[in-house]
Write a protein that holds these residues in place. Structure first.
Motif, PDB file in Angstrom:
ATOM      1  N   UNK A  74       9.873  -2.504   1.067  1.00  0.00           N
ATOM      2  CA  UNK A  74       9.147  -1.808   0.004  1.00  0.00           C
ATOM      3  C   UNK A  74       7.764  -2.392  -0.235  1.00  0.00           C
ATOM      4  N   UNK A  75       7.608  -3.680   0.042  1.00  0.00           N
ATOM      5  CA  UNK A  75       6.339  -4.351  -0.240  1.00  0.00           C
ATOM      6  C   UNK A  75       5.471  -4.534   1.000  1.00  0.00           C
ATOM      7  N   UNK A  76       5.931  -4.009   2.141  1.00  0.00           N
ATOM      8  CA  UNK A  76       5.205  -4.236   3.394  1.00  0.00           C
ATOM      9  C   UNK A  76       4.598  -2.939   3.908  1.00  0.00           C
ATOM     10  N   UNK A  77       3.911  -3.060   5.019  1.00  0.00           N
ATOM     11  CA  UNK A  77       3.409  -1.882   5.708  1.00  0.00           C
ATOM     12  C   UNK A  77       4.552  -1.237   6.487  1.00  0.00           C
ATOM     13  N   UNK A  78       4.377   0.009   6.860  1.00  0.00           N
ATOM     14  CA  UNK A  78       5.443   0.768   7.504  1.00  0.00           C
ATOM     15  C   UNK A  78       5.832   0.172   8.861  1.00  0.00           C
ATOM     16  N   UNK A  79       4.977  -0.673   9.442  1.00  0.00           N
ATOM     17  CA  UNK A  79       5.285  -1.295  10.733  1.00  0.00           C
ATOM     18  C   UNK A  79       6.577  -2.116  10.693  1.00  0.00           C
ATOM     19  N   UNK A 102      16.608 -10.176  -3.894  1.00  0.00           N
ATOM     20  CA  UNK A 102      15.154 -10.165  -4.109  1.00  0.00           C
ATOM     21  C   UNK A 102      14.645  -8.818  -4.610  1.00  0.00           C
ATOM     22  N   UNK A 103      15.480  -7.777  -4.555  1.00  0.00           N
ATOM     23  CA  UNK A 103      15.034  -6.465  -5.031  1.00  0.00           C
ATOM     24  C   UNK A 103      14.694  -6.467  -6.513  1.00  0.00           C
ATOM     25  N   UNK A 104      15.324  -7.347  -7.282  1.00  0.00           N
ATOM     26  CA  UNK A 104      14.986  -7.456  -8.699  1.00  0.00           C
ATOM     27  C   UNK A 104      13.537  -7.873  -8.895  1.00  0.00           C
ATOM     28  N   UNK A 105      13.091  -8.839  -8.108  1.00  0.00           N
ATOM     29  CA  UNK A 105      11.699  -9.287  -8.160  1.00  0.00           C
ATOM     30  C   UNK A 105      10.773  -8.234  -7.561  1.00  0.00           C
ATOM     31  N   UNK A 106      11.231  -7.555  -6.517  1.00  0.00           N
ATOM     32  CA  UNK A 106      10.436  -6.514  -5.874  1.00  0.00           C
ATOM     33  C   UNK A 106      10.051  -5.427  -6.860  1.00  0.00           C
ATOM     34  N   UNK A 107      10.978  -5.073  -7.720  1.00  0.00           N
ATOM     35  CA  UNK A 107      10.722  -4.033  -8.716  1.00  0.00           C
ATOM     36  C   UNK A 107       9.512  -4.388  -9.581  1.00  0.00           C
ATOM     37  N   UNK A 108       9.436  -5.656 -10.005  1.00  0.00           N
ATOM     38  CA  UNK A 108       8.294  -6.101 -10.820  1.00  0.00           C
ATOM     39  C   UNK A 108       7.002  -6.093 -10.016  1.00  0.00           C
ATOM     40  N   UNK A 109       7.076  -6.511  -8.757  1.00  0.00           N
ATOM     41  CA  UNK A 109       5.876  -6.542  -7.921  1.00  0.00           C
ATOM     42  C   UNK A 109       5.347  -5.145  -7.631  1.00  0.00           C
ATOM     43  N   UNK A 110       6.242  -4.200  -7.424  1.00  0.00           N
ATOM     44  CA  UNK A 110       5.812  -2.814  -7.212  1.00  0.00           C
ATOM     45  C   UNK A 110       5.058  -2.294  -8.426  1.00  0.00           C
ATOM     46  N   UNK A 111       5.613  -2.589  -9.579  1.00  0.00           N
ATOM     47  CA  UNK A 111       5.017  -2.104 -10.823  1.00  0.00           C
ATOM     48  C   UNK A 111       3.620  -2.678 -11.028  1.00  0.00           C
ATOM     49  N   UNK A 112       3.423  -3.935 -10.619  1.00  0.00           N
ATOM     50  CA  UNK A 112       2.145  -4.610 -10.867  1.00  0.00           C
ATOM     51  C   UNK A 112       1.102  -4.364  -9.776  1.00  0.00           C
ATOM     52  N   UNK A 113       1.564  -4.155  -8.521  1.00  0.00           N
ATOM     53  CA  UNK A 113       0.622  -4.230  -7.392  1.00  0.00           C
ATOM     54  C   UNK A 113       0.429  -2.938  -6.599  1.00  0.00           C
ATOM     55  N   UNK A 114       1.216  -1.908  -6.869  1.00  0.00           N
ATOM     56  CA  UNK A 114       1.182  -0.709  -6.025  1.00  0.00           C
ATOM     57  C   UNK A 114       0.664   0.484  -6.838  1.00  0.00           C
ATOM     58  N   UNK A 115      -0.263   1.264  -6.291  1.00  0.00           N
ATOM     59  CA  UNK A 115      -0.846   2.390  -7.042  1.00  0.00           C
ATOM     60  C   UNK A 115       0.178   3.445  -7.468  1.00  0.00           C
ATOM     61  N   UNK A 116       1.121   3.796  -6.562  1.00  0.00           N
ATOM     62  CA  UNK A 116       2.154   4.784  -6.888  1.00  0.00           C
ATOM     63  C   UNK A 116       3.517   4.126  -6.666  1.00  0.00           C
ATOM     64  N   UNK A 117       3.952   3.309  -7.609  1.00  0.00           N
ATOM     65  CA  UNK A 117       5.126   2.461  -7.386  1.00  0.00           C
ATOM     66  C   UNK A 117       6.430   3.222  -7.168  1.00  0.00           C
ATOM     67  N   UNK A 141      22.574   0.040 -10.720  1.00  0.00           N
ATOM     68  CA  UNK A 141      22.981   0.536 -12.042  1.00  0.00           C
ATOM     69  C   UNK A 141      21.833   0.387 -13.042  1.00  0.00           C
ATOM     70  N   UNK A 142      20.814   1.195 -12.861  1.00  0.00           N
ATOM     71  CA  UNK A 142      19.576   1.070 -13.638  1.00  0.00           C
ATOM     72  C   UNK A 142      18.787   2.354 -13.511  1.00  0.00           C
ATOM     73  N   UNK A 143      17.946   2.621 -14.509  1.00  0.00           N
ATOM     74  CA  UNK A 143      17.037   3.767 -14.433  1.00  0.00           C
ATOM     75  C   UNK A 143      15.598   3.305 -14.204  1.00  0.00           C
ATOM     76  N   UNK A 144      15.452   2.092 -13.687  1.00  0.00           N
ATOM     77  CA  UNK A 144      14.114   1.548 -13.499  1.00  0.00           C
ATOM     78  C   UNK A 144      13.532   1.991 -12.162  1.00  0.00           C
ATOM     79  N   UNK A 145      12.587   1.232 -11.667  1.00  0.00           N
ATOM     80  CA  UNK A 145      11.739   1.649 -10.559  1.00  0.00           C
ATOM     81  C   UNK A 145      12.492   1.843  -9.244  1.00  0.00           C
ATOM     82  N   UNK A 146      13.531   1.068  -8.992  1.00  0.00           N
ATOM     83  CA  UNK A 146      14.267   1.236  -7.745  1.00  0.00           C
ATOM     84  C   UNK A 146      14.951   2.600  -7.694  1.00  0.00           C
ATOM     85  N   UNK A 147      15.575   2.994  -8.791  1.00  0.00           N
ATOM     86  CA  UNK A 147      16.205   4.317  -8.839  1.00  0.00           C
ATOM     87  C   UNK A 147      15.161   5.417  -8.771  1.00  0.00           C
TER      88      UNK A 147
END
Length: 274
Positions: A74-79, A102-117, A141-147
């Motif tokens: 989720x945090x890398x390039x498509x390669x 690590x997906x729990x931390x990934x969710x926060x990083x997406x929210x902070x660093x990605x234009x369309x998280x 089991x969440x309605x946050x960014x991963x879902x």
């Protein structure tokens, strides 16, 4: 009944989502993937849950040993996409992109660093369309960014409902609101329906949950998954229910679920009676 995959491969991406824990999301993903693969379909499971239970069931490795899980993807390039896919799993015909704590931390990083998280997963797996017949996404089991990522990437949605619990419908209204919100960026998302899990039509609570699910969600899948100790047995053995005991009632119902979905999505053609 024997089946063959359609000649023209159109990938169906099915998110299995409900932010209530313990409602059968992972059980549904694991056994639906196994049954679809038995039909000759090519299947990929994406484990978006930090608990990584689908990965622990399907995968031959521990998620901590996998260099590119969903978190890194989720945090890398498509390669990195090819590196994330493991074809050597415990279920024949089913490939896996592992989940990770690590997906729990990934969710926060997406929210902070990605234009369309909410669209990162969709941007990655669009390159898999035409390669797999079915991609199944196990949501946390969440309605946050991963879902939200799962719903934005999906063509279809299944909502497992714990029929045997008086709390089975808890928070479903919030999930349906999120689905409507995500449809602004993914208008093609189609609800397959609610799937009743641990259902016993003799119990009053199951009848009440069934009526409530039909009212609040609008569509019920015409399959009822019963309670069975074999679900836990199969998870411990890292086997599908089909492999553990294909004659059990719960295995037969997952087989029927796969048939219903495969036909509804035009994934297979019936050939002849086995």
């Amino acid at each position: 009944m024997k089946y063959r995959a359609q000649m023209t491969k159109k990938t169906s991406v099915i998110a299995v989502a409900n932010h209530k824990g313990g409602c059968g999301k992972t059980t549904t993903v694991v056994n639906l993937s196994a049954e679809l693969a038995k039909m000759g379909l090519s299947v990929l499971v994406i484990d978006l849950d930090p608990q990584a239970n689908a990965s622990l069931h399907i995968g031959k490795k521990h998620p901590s040993e996998v260099p590119v899980t969903c978190a890194e993807l989720l945090l890398s390039e498509v390669e990195k996409l090819p590196q994330s896919i493991d074809d050597d799993t415990n279920i024949d015909g089913v490939s896996l992109i592992y989940g990770s704590l690590a997906l729990g931390k990934t969710e926060d990083e997406l929210k902070d660093d990605v234009p369309r998280p909410s669209e990162e997963l969709r941007d990655k797996i669009k390159h898999l369309h035409g390669i797999y017949d079915v991609i199944l996404i196990d949501c946390p089991p969440s309605l946050k960014l991963l879902t939200s990522n799962a719903l934005a990437a999906a063509t279809h949605l299944i909502i497992p409902i714990e029929s045997g619990s008086q709390y089975g419908m808890y928070g479903v209204t919030d999930l349906m609101k999120l689905v409507e919100k995500i449809k602004r960026i993914n208008p093609e998302l189609e609800l397959i329906g609610a799937l009743l899990i641990r259902h016993d039509e003799r119990q009053t609570v199951c009848k009440l949950i069934e009526a409530s699910a039909k009212d609040q969600i609008g569509k019920l899948i015409d399959v009822r998954i019963p309670t069975s100790t074999k679900v836990n047995q199969s998870a411990i053995a890292q086997m599908s229910l089909h492999a553990l005991d294909r004659t059990s009632k719960v295995s037969r119902e997952f087989r029927r679920l796969a048939e219903v979905i495969a036909k509804q999505l035009n994934l297979v053609e019936g050939v002849d009676q086995a």
